[in-house]
Motif scaffolding. Structure first.
Motif, PDB file in Angstrom:
ATOM      1  N   VAL A  47      26.563  90.988  16.648  1.00 20.44           N
ATOM      2  CA  VAL A  47      25.574  92.061  16.639  1.00 20.44           C
ATOM      3  C   VAL A  47      24.912  92.165  15.260  1.00 20.44           C
ATOM      4  O   VAL A  47      24.525  93.241  14.838  1.00 20.44           O
ATOM      5  CB  VAL A  47      26.197  93.420  17.045  1.00 20.44           C
ATOM      6  CG1 VAL A  47      26.557  93.446  18.514  1.00 20.44           C
ATOM      7  CG2 VAL A  47      27.406  93.753  16.186  1.00 20.44           C
ATOM      8  N   VAL A  68      28.396  93.701  23.520  1.00 18.39           N
ATOM      9  CA  VAL A  68      28.046  92.287  23.541  1.00 18.39           C
ATOM     10  C   VAL A  68      28.578  91.658  24.815  1.00 18.39           C
ATOM     11  O   VAL A  68      29.528  92.141  25.429  1.00 18.39           O
ATOM     12  CB  VAL A  68      28.601  91.519  22.316  1.00 18.39           C
ATOM     13  CG1 VAL A  68      27.999  92.035  21.029  1.00 18.39           C
ATOM     14  CG2 VAL A  68      30.099  91.566  22.269  1.00 18.39           C
ATOM     15  N   LYS A  76      23.850  93.113  23.687  1.00 18.72           N
ATOM     16  CA  LYS A  76      23.491  91.855  23.031  1.00 18.72           C
ATOM     17  C   LYS A  76      23.998  90.709  23.872  1.00 18.72           C
ATOM     18  O   LYS A  76      25.181  90.630  24.185  1.00 18.72           O
ATOM     19  CB  LYS A  76      24.104  91.818  21.627  1.00 18.72           C
ATOM     20  CG  LYS A  76      23.822  90.560  20.840  1.00 18.72           C
ATOM     21  CD  LYS A  76      22.383  90.513  20.390  1.00 18.72           C
ATOM     22  CE  LYS A  76      22.111  89.397  19.409  1.00 18.72           C
ATOM     23  NZ  LYS A  76      22.075  88.073  19.990  1.00 18.72           N
ATOM     24  N   HIS A  77      23.098  89.829  24.275  1.00 22.54           N
ATOM     25  CA  HIS A  77      23.442  88.642  25.056  1.00 22.54           C
ATOM     26  C   HIS A  77      24.031  87.621  24.097  1.00 22.54           C
ATOM     27  O   HIS A  77      23.395  87.265  23.109  1.00 22.54           O
ATOM     28  CB  HIS A  77      22.167  88.106  25.714  1.00 22.54           C
ATOM     29  CG  HIS A  77      22.419  87.034  26.699  1.00 22.54           C
ATOM     30  ND1 HIS A  77      22.388  85.716  26.356  1.00 22.54           N
ATOM     31  CD2 HIS A  77      22.684  87.091  28.023  1.00 22.54           C
ATOM     32  CE1 HIS A  77      22.633  84.987  27.437  1.00 22.54           C
ATOM     33  NE2 HIS A  77      22.818  85.796  28.456  1.00 22.54           N
ATOM     34  N   SER A 127      17.317  87.140  18.500  1.00 28.34           N
ATOM     35  CA  SER A 127      17.742  87.969  17.376  1.00 28.34           C
ATOM     36  C   SER A 127      16.697  88.954  16.879  1.00 28.34           C
ATOM     37  O   SER A 127      16.485  89.094  15.680  1.00 28.34           O
ATOM     38  CB  SER A 127      18.173  87.073  16.211  1.00 28.34           C
ATOM     39  OG  SER A 127      19.270  86.293  16.575  1.00 28.34           O
ATOM     40  N   LEU A 156      19.245  92.490  24.414  1.00 24.06           N
ATOM     41  CA  LEU A 156      18.751  91.633  23.340  1.00 24.06           C
ATOM     42  C   LEU A 156      19.082  90.182  23.630  1.00 24.06           C
ATOM     43  O   LEU A 156      20.245  89.811  23.721  1.00 24.06           O
ATOM     44  CB  LEU A 156      19.394  92.008  22.002  1.00 24.06           C
ATOM     45  CG  LEU A 156      18.983  93.309  21.362  1.00 24.06           C
ATOM     46  CD1 LEU A 156      19.820  93.542  20.114  1.00 24.06           C
ATOM     47  CD2 LEU A 156      17.515  93.313  21.015  1.00 24.06           C
ATOM     48  N   ARG A 157      18.053  89.392  23.769  1.00 25.53           N
ATOM     49  CA  ARG A 157      18.207  87.936  23.849  1.00 25.53           C
ATOM     50  C   ARG A 157      17.515  87.395  22.616  1.00 25.53           C
ATOM     51  O   ARG A 157      16.421  87.804  22.291  1.00 25.53           O
ATOM     52  CB  ARG A 157      17.584  87.409  25.119  1.00 25.53           C
ATOM     53  CG  ARG A 157      18.280  88.036  26.326  1.00 25.53           C
ATOM     54  CD  ARG A 157      18.253  87.238  27.545  1.00 25.53           C
ATOM     55  NE  ARG A 157      18.757  85.895  27.328  1.00 25.53           N
ATOM     56  CZ  ARG A 157      18.713  84.970  28.279  1.00 25.53           C
ATOM     57  NH1 ARG A 157      18.202  85.234  29.442  1.00 25.53           N
ATOM     58  NH2 ARG A 157      19.177  83.765  28.045  1.00 25.53           N
ATOM     59  N   SER A 179      22.049  91.535  14.339  1.00 21.13           N
ATOM     60  CA  SER A 179      20.669  92.002  14.375  1.00 21.13           C
ATOM     61  C   SER A 179      20.559  93.485  14.737  1.00 21.13           C
ATOM     62  O   SER A 179      19.458  94.003  14.877  1.00 21.13           O
ATOM     63  CB  SER A 179      19.856  91.166  15.361  1.00 21.13           C
ATOM     64  OG  SER A 179      20.406  91.264  16.655  1.00 21.13           O
ATOM     65  N   VAL A 180      21.696  94.163  14.861  1.00 20.80           N
ATOM     66  CA  VAL A 180      21.704  95.582  15.229  1.00 20.80           C
ATOM     67  C   VAL A 180      22.256  96.406  14.066  1.00 20.80           C
ATOM     68  O   VAL A 180      23.322  96.113  13.538  1.00 20.80           O
ATOM     69  CB  VAL A 180      22.558  95.841  16.485  1.00 20.80           C
ATOM     70  CG1 VAL A 180      22.603  97.318  16.831  1.00 20.80           C
ATOM     71  CG2 VAL A 180      22.043  95.023  17.665  1.00 20.80           C
TER      72      VAL A 180
END
Length: 103
Positions: free
Chosen positions: A81, A98, A76-77, A57, A54-55, A83-84
């Motif tokens: 987290v 992350v 997650k970049h 959001s 994930l780059r 957005s998860v």
């Protein structure tokens, strides 16, 4: 046996990251442009995605994760987290990690 696919929610990642993924036996699927829930659902429906980087959001919620039966890793970049949906990922046995300081 098919090579695992890594979905990247960006048009690119560093050459080093791409080389590491490919040397590890993965194929990379890039999602350029604005990523929303529908775009993620379409990507998971079309491919057997084993991991997502994930780059930005994009939202990985219950609805999105429900159409990703092969997903094993969410990376997650950057920090956080938010957005998860951690509970939904946990129920499905999906690891969430992350890369703090990656930005």
């Amino acid at each position: 046996m098919n090579r695992p696919k890594v979905l990247v929610t960006a048009s690119t990642v560093s050459d080093l990251a791409q080389n590491l993924l490919r040397e590890g036996g993965a194929d990379i699927v890039f999602m350029p442009g604005q990523i929303d829930e529908e775009a993620l659902i379409a990507a998971f429906a079309c491919d057997e995605i084993a991991a997502i980087l994930l780059r930005g959001s994009p939202l990985l919620n219950e609805r999105v994760l429900s159409v990703a039966p092969h997903l094993k890793i969410i990376a997650k970049h950057g920090a956080g987290v938010d957005s998860v949906d951690i509970a939904a990922a946990t129920r499905r046995g999906i690891a969430v990690m992350v890369a703090n300081g990656a930005n």
